[in-house]
Design a protein around this motif. Sequence first.
Motif, PDB file in Angstrom:
ATOM      1  N   PHE A 506       0.819  -1.207   0.000  1.00 43.83           N
ATOM      2  CA  PHE A 506       0.000   0.000   0.000  1.00 43.83           C
ATOM      3  C   PHE A 506       0.856   1.262   0.000  1.00 43.83           C
ATOM      4  N   GLN A 507       1.966   1.217   0.739  1.00 46.56           N
ATOM      5  CA  GLN A 507       2.846   2.385   0.751  1.00 46.56           C
ATOM      6  C   GLN A 507       3.441   2.632  -0.630  1.00 46.56           C
ATOM      7  N   ASN A 508       3.844   1.559  -1.312  1.00 47.36           N
ATOM      8  CA  ASN A 508       4.355   1.701  -2.687  1.00 47.36           C
ATOM      9  C   ASN A 508       3.283   2.278  -3.616  1.00 47.36           C
ATOM     10  N   LEU A 509       2.041   1.839  -3.402  1.00 48.82           N
ATOM     11  CA  LEU A 509       0.945   2.322  -4.232  1.00 48.82           C
ATOM     12  C   LEU A 509       0.736   3.826  -4.013  1.00 48.82           C
ATOM     13  N   LEU A 510       0.794   4.269  -2.765  1.00 49.01           N
ATOM     14  CA  LEU A 510       0.631   5.693  -2.484  1.00 49.01           C
ATOM     15  C   LEU A 510       1.751   6.513  -3.105  1.00 49.01           C
ATOM     16  N   ASP A 511       2.961   5.965  -3.058  1.00 52.83           N
ATOM     17  CA  ASP A 511       4.087   6.676  -3.660  1.00 52.83           C
ATOM     18  C   ASP A 511       3.912   6.804  -5.170  1.00 52.83           C
ATOM     19  N   GLN A 512       3.422   5.739  -5.809  1.00 51.80           N
ATOM     20  CA  GLN A 512       3.267   5.742  -7.272  1.00 51.80           C
ATOM     21  C   GLN A 512       2.118   6.652  -7.718  1.00 51.80           C
ATOM     22  N   THR A 513       1.199   6.924  -6.806  1.00 45.01           N
ATOM     23  CA  THR A 513       0.005   7.714  -7.177  1.00 45.01           C
ATOM     24  C   THR A 513      -0.041   9.054  -6.451  1.00 45.01           C
ATOM     25  N   LYS A 514       1.117   9.560  -6.053  1.00 45.19           N
ATOM     26  CA  LYS A 514       1.127  10.789  -5.251  1.00 45.19           C
ATOM     27  C   LYS A 514       0.548  11.986  -6.001  1.00 45.19           C
ATOM     28  N   ARG A 515       0.528  11.937  -7.334  1.00 41.01           N
ATOM     29  CA  ARG A 515      -0.065  13.034  -8.105  1.00 41.01           C
ATOM     30  C   ARG A 515      -1.588  12.919  -8.218  1.00 41.01           C
ATOM     31  N   LEU A 516      -2.128  11.739  -7.834  1.00 39.01           N
ATOM     32  CA  LEU A 516      -3.579  11.520  -7.942  1.00 39.01           C
ATOM     33  C   LEU A 516      -4.239  11.926  -6.625  1.00 39.01           C
ATOM     34  N   ARG A 517      -4.426  13.233  -6.459  1.00 36.54           N
ATOM     35  CA  ARG A 517      -4.933  13.761  -5.191  1.00 36.54           C
ATOM     36  C   ARG A 517      -6.343  13.246  -4.876  1.00 36.54           C
ATOM     37  N   ALA A 518      -7.140  13.104  -5.926  1.00 38.24           N
ATOM     38  CA  ALA A 518      -8.515  12.620  -5.706  1.00 38.24           C
ATOM     39  C   ALA A 518      -8.507  11.189  -5.175  1.00 38.24           C
ATOM     40  N   PHE A 519      -7.575  10.388  -5.670  1.00 36.97           N
ATOM     41  CA  PHE A 519      -7.470   9.007  -5.193  1.00 36.97           C
ATOM     42  C   PHE A 519      -7.058   8.991  -3.724  1.00 36.97           C
ATOM     43  N   HIS A 520      -6.069   9.810  -3.365  1.00 35.62           N
ATOM     44  CA  HIS A 520      -5.625   9.871  -1.972  1.00 35.62           C
ATOM     45  C   HIS A 520      -6.754  10.363  -1.066  1.00 35.62           C
ATOM     46  N   GLU A 521      -7.538  11.285  -1.592  1.00 37.93           N
ATOM     47  CA  GLU A 521      -8.666  11.773  -0.800  1.00 37.93           C
ATOM     48  C   GLU A 521      -9.673  10.664  -0.526  1.00 37.93           C
ATOM     49  N   GLU A 522      -9.932   9.828  -1.540  1.00 32.95           N
ATOM     50  CA  GLU A 522     -10.854   8.694  -1.362  1.00 32.95           C
ATOM     51  C   GLU A 522     -10.274   7.674  -0.388  1.00 32.95           C
ATOM     52  N   CYS A 523      -8.925   7.527  -0.406  1.00 35.18           N
ATOM     53  CA  CYS A 523      -8.292   6.607   0.550  1.00 35.18           C
ATOM     54  C   CYS A 523      -8.485   7.110   1.983  1.00 35.18           C
ATOM     55  N   ARG A 524      -8.421   8.432   2.172  1.00 36.85           N
ATOM     56  CA  ARG A 524      -8.647   8.994   3.509  1.00 36.85           C
ATOM     57  C   ARG A 524     -10.102   8.794   3.941  1.00 36.85           C
ATOM     58  N   LYS A 525     -11.026   9.037   2.988  1.00 36.03           N
ATOM     59  CA  LYS A 525     -12.437   8.824   3.315  1.00 36.03           C
ATOM     60  C   LYS A 525     -12.714   7.371   3.687  1.00 36.03           C
ATOM     61  N   GLY A 526     -12.000   6.479   3.030  1.00 38.30           N
ATOM     62  CA  GLY A 526     -12.170   5.053   3.320  1.00 38.30           C
ATOM     63  C   GLY A 526     -11.346   4.580   4.497  1.00 38.30           C
ATOM     64  N   LYS A 527     -10.674   5.524   5.160  1.00 32.50           N
ATOM     65  CA  LYS A 527      -9.874   5.231   6.355  1.00 32.50           C
ATOM     66  C   LYS A 527      -8.731   4.260   6.056  1.00 32.50           C
ATOM     67  N   LEU A 528      -8.242   4.321   4.811  1.00 32.20           N
ATOM     68  CA  LEU A 528      -7.033   3.572   4.479  1.00 32.20           C
ATOM     69  C   LEU A 528      -5.799   4.392   4.849  1.00 32.20           C
ATOM     70  N   ILE A 529      -5.981   5.728   4.913  1.00 34.10           N
ATOM     71  CA  ILE A 529      -4.900   6.642   5.308  1.00 34.10           C
ATOM     72  C   ILE A 529      -5.352   7.361   6.561  1.00 34.10           C
ATOM     73  N   ASP A 530      -4.503   7.395   7.566  1.00 41.95           N
ATOM     74  CA  ASP A 530      -4.843   8.087   8.809  1.00 41.95           C
ATOM     75  C   ASP A 530      -4.862   9.589   8.593  1.00 41.95           C
ATOM     76  N   GLY A 531      -5.576  10.272   9.441  1.00 40.95           N
ATOM     77  CA  GLY A 531      -5.540  11.724   9.438  1.00 40.95           C
ATOM     78  C   GLY A 531      -6.678  12.372   8.700  1.00 40.95           C
ATOM     79  N   TYR A 532      -7.650  11.576   8.214  1.00 39.65           N
ATOM     80  CA  TYR A 532      -8.781  12.196   7.513  1.00 39.65           C
ATOM     81  C   TYR A 532      -9.725  12.843   8.522  1.00 39.65           C
TER      82      TYR A 532
END
Length: 532
Positions: A506-532
């Motif tokens: 998952f960490q590798n995936l986040l690094d590869q998609t760091k430009r996809l802000r909308a995807f990271h936002e959905e990960c936060r909403k889904g509680k895959l990333i802390d701090g949402y």
Amino acid sequence: MAVEVEEIRNQVEYYGEQVLELLDASNDDHQALVQKGLHLYRQGMVYALDITSNHVETMVQDVTPFEVVLDLLFPVLNECTCPVDGICRHEMAVFFSLYSKVHSVEQWLDGWRNAKALKLVQGLKRGSDLLKDSKPELSGYEKWLSFYQSAYASLDSRNPYLLEMHTQNAYRNLLRKGPVEREWKPLYQLFTAYFSYKELNRIVLELEEERDFDKTHMLSIFQYFLDEAEEAVDRLTVTTMPFAFDDYIAFLREDLPKLIEDTPAFRYETIELYRVLWTQLFKNTAWRKSELARLQDLTLTTFEEDIAAAHLSLLLREDEAALEILEELEVDALPYLPYWLKWLGSHGQMRRYKQLLQFAVEWIPDFLEGLERDFHRVSFTRFFLDSIDQGFLEKEDSSFMENLYIKLLPYSYHYYREFLSVKKQYKKLLELEVMIGNGIDDLDKGDVKTINTEAPHLLLPFYHTSVSRFLEERNRDSYKKAVKHLKKLRTIYRKEKKLPQWEHFFQNLLDQTKRLRAFHEECRKGKLIDGY
């Protein structure tokens, strides 16, 4: 009126032509009949006229009221509650009342008086005979055949695209005229369906020869007559048939070979009718041997006669002779094997069953390759597999059935998937799904639930693939779906006690998609990333 008269003008004109041919203007009885009908019509004695499809129902006031039904396609099938057999004055009165709405009655009368100049329909009975015979009797099958011939001689084939409707109406009307005795009804139905099949076959072949006629739309009516004949045979053979039926059965047995002497309009249905009668009705061993000998003595045979010989050989347990015939026919014989497989299976003849099935399996790939469209390949595969006892074979010889399913792929996909699911061979099941090109969302939900319980690690590649696919689509909706599948991935990794692998992935995936802000936002909403 249920139907406007103008809408059936052609049928009224056609009916008028039929009456011209049925009644002889030089016959005193016919002259009196027409005059009496004309008198009732002119006195206004016809009322409550109701036209529905090809029929006219009405009332005629004579000494007492009479109910009349005119069949606009087949006047010989008219009905009247008066005691007169054949065409009566009440039917003539209704005809004149109907005809007057589209043409001049006087004009028709003039044409009738000059009817000798008209060419009589070939094979049609004289009007005087039709007035006497309106219903088949039980004194012999010749009466039935004569009645059928009269009805079909009147069949209107001028518009081939209405031929199916006209033929079916004729058949139903003929059935209504059948014997009232309960035990005779199935025999009459069999005769009527058989003769109707033969007559329609003749008509279609003539149309093909005379003009550019596409017969494909006629298949359903041939299948209908086949079903009607099979239903009648089933009813006939439930109990012991009376001796009075012997002559009727003998006629059918002697007439049946005519069906397969020449190429029929529809080969499969014709062969099916032949096989049904020889399998279920003509069970006498001597009869079957005699028919097989007749076929074997022929110098030249049609394809239909070859299949017939193979069929009789199987009925007589001469399997080797049957297989020799089928081997000569090669792949063309394959569509006819399911019938025999069903028959052998229903009689518990499993050794013979497997021998014939093995023969069929060898020809299947070549047969499927010869079909033009995948739709036809799928249809045949289903038809073939549905005809065999899959449950028994899967139990007795699982490897044989699995090899058969594999040989029929991709057209046997649903059968093979069910087979692997029941056997709990989940790895093979998922390999099959990959081969077909299915993703995790295409899998059967029941299978996914079961595999997720019993072997969840097998689902990991599917979820990884689906996440990558959704990310490639680069839109908000796809990111939401990717997060949904990532959460399922995390659950499986946790269940398999492989959370470190999940965290690394998952960490590798986040690094590869760091430009996809909308995807990271959905990960936060889904509680895959802390701090949402």
